[in-house]
Design a protein around this motif. Structure first.
Motif, PDB file in Angstrom:
ATOM      1  N   ASP A   8      33.468   2.405 -32.660  1.00  0.00           N
ATOM      2  CA  ASP A   8      32.719   1.196 -32.345  1.00  0.00           C
ATOM      3  C   ASP A   8      33.332  -0.027 -33.024  1.00  0.00           C
ATOM      4  O   ASP A   8      34.310   0.081 -33.770  1.00  0.00           O
ATOM      5  CB  ASP A   8      31.236   1.372 -32.678  1.00  0.00           C
ATOM      6  N   SER A   9      32.744  -1.187 -32.779  1.00  0.00           N
ATOM      7  CA  SER A   9      33.342  -2.445 -33.230  1.00  0.00           C
ATOM      8  C   SER A   9      33.326  -2.602 -34.742  1.00  0.00           C
ATOM      9  O   SER A   9      34.018  -3.477 -35.276  1.00  0.00           O
ATOM     10  CB  SER A   9      32.613  -3.633 -32.586  1.00  0.00           C
ATOM     11  N   SER A  10      32.552  -1.776 -35.450  1.00  0.00           N
ATOM     12  CA  SER A  10      32.547  -1.840 -36.913  1.00  0.00           C
ATOM     13  C   SER A  10      33.408  -0.757 -37.546  1.00  0.00           C
ATOM     14  O   SER A  10      33.453  -0.637 -38.764  1.00  0.00           O
ATOM     15  CB  SER A  10      31.112  -1.717 -37.436  1.00  0.00           C
ATOM     16  N   GLY A  11      34.093   0.053 -36.713  1.00  0.00           N
ATOM     17  CA  GLY A  11      35.007   1.055 -37.230  1.00  0.00           C
ATOM     18  C   GLY A  11      34.403   2.428 -37.429  1.00  0.00           C
ATOM     19  O   GLY A  11      35.061   3.312 -37.985  1.00  0.00           O
ATOM     20  N   HIS A  12      33.168   2.639 -36.963  1.00  0.00           N
ATOM     21  CA  HIS A  12      32.545   3.950 -37.041  1.00  0.00           C
ATOM     22  C   HIS A  12      32.728   4.717 -35.732  1.00  0.00           C
ATOM     23  O   HIS A  12      32.835   4.120 -34.658  1.00  0.00           O
ATOM     24  CB  HIS A  12      31.047   3.826 -37.335  1.00  0.00           C
ATOM     25  N   LEU A  13      32.754   6.036 -35.854  1.00  0.00           N
ATOM     26  CA  LEU A  13      32.730   6.871 -34.664  1.00  0.00           C
ATOM     27  C   LEU A  13      31.322   6.867 -34.072  1.00  0.00           C
ATOM     28  O   LEU A  13      30.323   6.774 -34.797  1.00  0.00           O
ATOM     29  CB  LEU A  13      33.124   8.308 -34.998  1.00  0.00           C
ATOM     30  N   GLY A  14      31.271   6.984 -32.744  1.00  0.00           N
ATOM     31  CA  GLY A  14      29.973   7.054 -32.088  1.00  0.00           C
ATOM     32  C   GLY A  14      30.018   7.937 -30.865  1.00  0.00           C
ATOM     33  O   GLY A  14      31.074   8.100 -30.236  1.00  0.00           O
ATOM     34  N   LEU A  15      28.881   8.514 -30.552  1.00  0.00           N
ATOM     35  CA  LEU A  15      28.705   9.242 -29.304  1.00  0.00           C
ATOM     36  C   LEU A  15      27.974   8.337 -28.332  1.00  0.00           C
ATOM     37  O   LEU A  15      26.959   7.719 -28.682  1.00  0.00           O
ATOM     38  CB  LEU A  15      27.869  10.510 -29.523  1.00  0.00           C
ATOM     39  N   ALA A  16      28.489   8.259 -27.116  1.00  0.00           N
ATOM     40  CA  ALA A  16      27.866   7.421 -26.106  1.00  0.00           C
ATOM     41  C   ALA A  16      27.892   8.151 -24.767  1.00  0.00           C
ATOM     42  O   ALA A  16      28.590   9.157 -24.595  1.00  0.00           O
ATOM     43  CB  ALA A  16      28.593   6.080 -25.994  1.00  0.00           C
ATOM     44  N   VAL A  17      27.124   7.632 -23.838  1.00  0.00           N
ATOM     45  CA  VAL A  17      27.172   8.053 -22.440  1.00  0.00           C
ATOM     46  C   VAL A  17      27.391   6.790 -21.623  1.00  0.00           C
ATOM     47  O   VAL A  17      26.674   5.795 -21.808  1.00  0.00           O
ATOM     48  CB  VAL A  17      25.865   8.762 -22.020  1.00  0.00           C
ATOM     49  N   ASN A  18      28.381   6.797 -20.768  1.00  0.00           N
ATOM     50  CA  ASN A  18      28.662   5.618 -19.952  1.00  0.00           C
ATOM     51  C   ASN A  18      27.438   5.291 -19.097  1.00  0.00           C
ATOM     52  O   ASN A  18      27.054   6.065 -18.220  1.00  0.00           O
ATOM     53  CB  ASN A  18      29.884   5.859 -19.068  1.00  0.00           C
ATOM     54  N   GLN A  19      26.821   4.139 -19.403  1.00  0.00           N
ATOM     55  CA  GLN A  19      25.624   3.654 -18.718  1.00  0.00           C
ATOM     56  C   GLN A  19      24.455   4.628 -18.847  1.00  0.00           C
ATOM     57  O   GLN A  19      23.630   4.778 -17.938  1.00  0.00           O
ATOM     58  CB  GLN A  19      25.922   3.329 -17.243  1.00  0.00           C
ATOM     59  N   GLY A  20      24.383   5.279 -19.997  1.00  0.00           N
ATOM     60  CA  GLY A  20      23.292   6.194 -20.275  1.00  0.00           C
ATOM     61  C   GLY A  20      23.040   6.274 -21.763  1.00  0.00           C
ATOM     62  O   GLY A  20      23.617   5.527 -22.555  1.00  0.00           O
ATOM     63  N   SER A  21      22.165   7.185 -22.170  1.00  0.00           N
ATOM     64  CA  SER A  21      21.759   7.326 -23.565  1.00  0.00           C
ATOM     65  C   SER A  21      22.276   8.631 -24.145  1.00  0.00           C
ATOM     66  O   SER A  21      21.859   9.717 -23.722  1.00  0.00           O
ATOM     67  CB  SER A  21      20.234   7.294 -23.677  1.00  0.00           C
ATOM     68  N   ALA A  22      23.156   8.524 -25.135  1.00  0.00           N
ATOM     69  CA  ALA A  22      23.618   9.716 -25.834  1.00  0.00           C
ATOM     70  C   ALA A  22      22.491  10.317 -26.670  1.00  0.00           C
ATOM     71  O   ALA A  22      22.409  11.538 -26.827  1.00  0.00           O
ATOM     72  CB  ALA A  22      24.812   9.382 -26.720  1.00  0.00           C
ATOM     73  N   ALA A  23      21.610   9.477 -27.224  1.00  0.00           N
ATOM     74  CA  ALA A  23      20.503   9.991 -28.028  1.00  0.00           C
ATOM     75  C   ALA A  23      19.634  10.926 -27.196  1.00  0.00           C
ATOM     76  O   ALA A  23      19.230  11.999 -27.654  1.00  0.00           O
ATOM     77  CB  ALA A  23      19.675   8.841 -28.578  1.00  0.00           C
ATOM     78  N   ALA A  24      19.341  10.520 -25.952  1.00  0.00           N
ATOM     79  CA  ALA A  24      18.529  11.361 -25.081  1.00  0.00           C
ATOM     80  C   ALA A  24      19.303  12.602 -24.640  1.00  0.00           C
ATOM     81  O   ALA A  24      18.772  13.712 -24.616  1.00  0.00           O
ATOM     82  CB  ALA A  24      18.066  10.558 -23.875  1.00  0.00           C
ATOM     83  N   ARG A  25      20.554  12.417 -24.309  1.00  0.00           N
ATOM     84  CA  ARG A  25      21.346  13.539 -23.796  1.00  0.00           C
ATOM     85  C   ARG A  25      21.527  14.633 -24.844  1.00  0.00           C
ATOM     86  O   ARG A  25      21.461  15.823 -24.540  1.00  0.00           O
ATOM     87  CB  ARG A  25      22.702  13.043 -23.328  1.00  0.00           C
TER      88      ARG A  25
END
Length: 273
Positions: free
Chosen positions: A241-258
């Protein structure tokens, strides 16, 4: 602080109305100050989320007095602090780790003092609204040029209480720092930790994310990607991410929910078989 036009920022989990009260207290004591509400939408009680917002944002704000209030321990023996940084900023709020990551980005902690002198509080102090009665008045007086040492005795700020990343067995295990408003899950690990665990990875590398202690899937394939649009809509990815941390994401969705992840979760990243 600049005498003519001091700068004060506010970051809280209060919502708009209570944060506006804090801004009003600052203005009533330091009417010439510029007061910016950086955010009043930090997830309630999410100290790590507030800490990461301050770490990411404060280097881009003018030097000044920055109030941070994510304070689930309000009214307990936790200390109220003002921290001076190497850049000259003053960080005002609870001693619960909220400011240490931001202070490190602003040249480190130079000194910290407990907000003990009642001269720099409101006349009546509530047990549960220190943002109004303790932190905002202290910030206003600091903005007017009061030296931080006048507020009380010195202290050593507590670090942010988040588990460090672990590498071993060709895997990286990292705690969740926070979940952003898009449902992306920011982890307490960076690309260096990923490289230490898995070696240098090219974008497009196939990985597996395993979540712990949640109702989400035990393991799911993810792609190491540079940006969200690098994968199909609905697909998961690991990115920096823009602050230099790794992140889990879903393109146009919610990784937290997934993945069934919240701020108390832990994720292990490994190479796909």
């Amino acid at each position: 602080m600049p005498a003519a036009r001091p700068f004060v920022s506010l970051t809280t989990d209060f919502g708009a109305a209570y944060t506006a009260i804090c801004a009003g207290v600052v203005y009533s004591i330091a009417p010439a100050a510029t007061v910016l509400v950086l955010s009043d939408e930090v997830t309630p009680y999410a100290v790590a989320e507030g800490a990461m917002l301050l770490r990411q944002a404060l280097p881009y704000l003018p030097p000044g007095v920055h109030v941070g209030i994510v304070d689930p321990g309000v009214g307990t023996p936790r200390l109220p602090l003002a921290i001076e940084t190497g850049r000259g900023d003053l960080l005002v709020g609870p001693d619960n780790g909220l400011f240490v990551p931001a202070a490190e980005e602003l040249g480190g902690v130079v000194r910290a003092h407990i907000l003990e002198d009642r001269s720099y509080r409101l006349p009546s102090v509530s047990a549960t609204f220190h943002g109004r009665d303790v932190f905002s008045p202290a910030a206003a007086h600091l903005a007017l040029g009061v030296d931080v040492a006048e507020l009380g005795p010195p202290a050593v700020p507590l670090p942010l209480d988040v588990a460090p990343p672990e590498t071993g067995g060709r895997a990286l295990t990292a705690a969740v720092l926070y979940v952003d408003r898009f449902g992306s899950v920011i982890l307490n690990a960076g690309p260096g930790d990923l490289a230490e665990a898995l070696g240098d990875l090219e974008y497009g590398a196939a990985l597996v994310a395993r979540v712990h202690g949640t109702g989400g899937p035990a393991a799911e394939p993810v792609v190491f990607a540079e940006t969200f649009g690098s994968v199909a809509v609905g697909d998961p990815l690991l990115w920096v991410d823009s602050s230099g941390h790794l992140g889990l994401a879903v393109n146009q969705g919610s990784a937290a929910a997934r993945f069934g992840l919240g701020r108390d979760g832990t994720v292990t990243i490994g190479l796909a078989d």
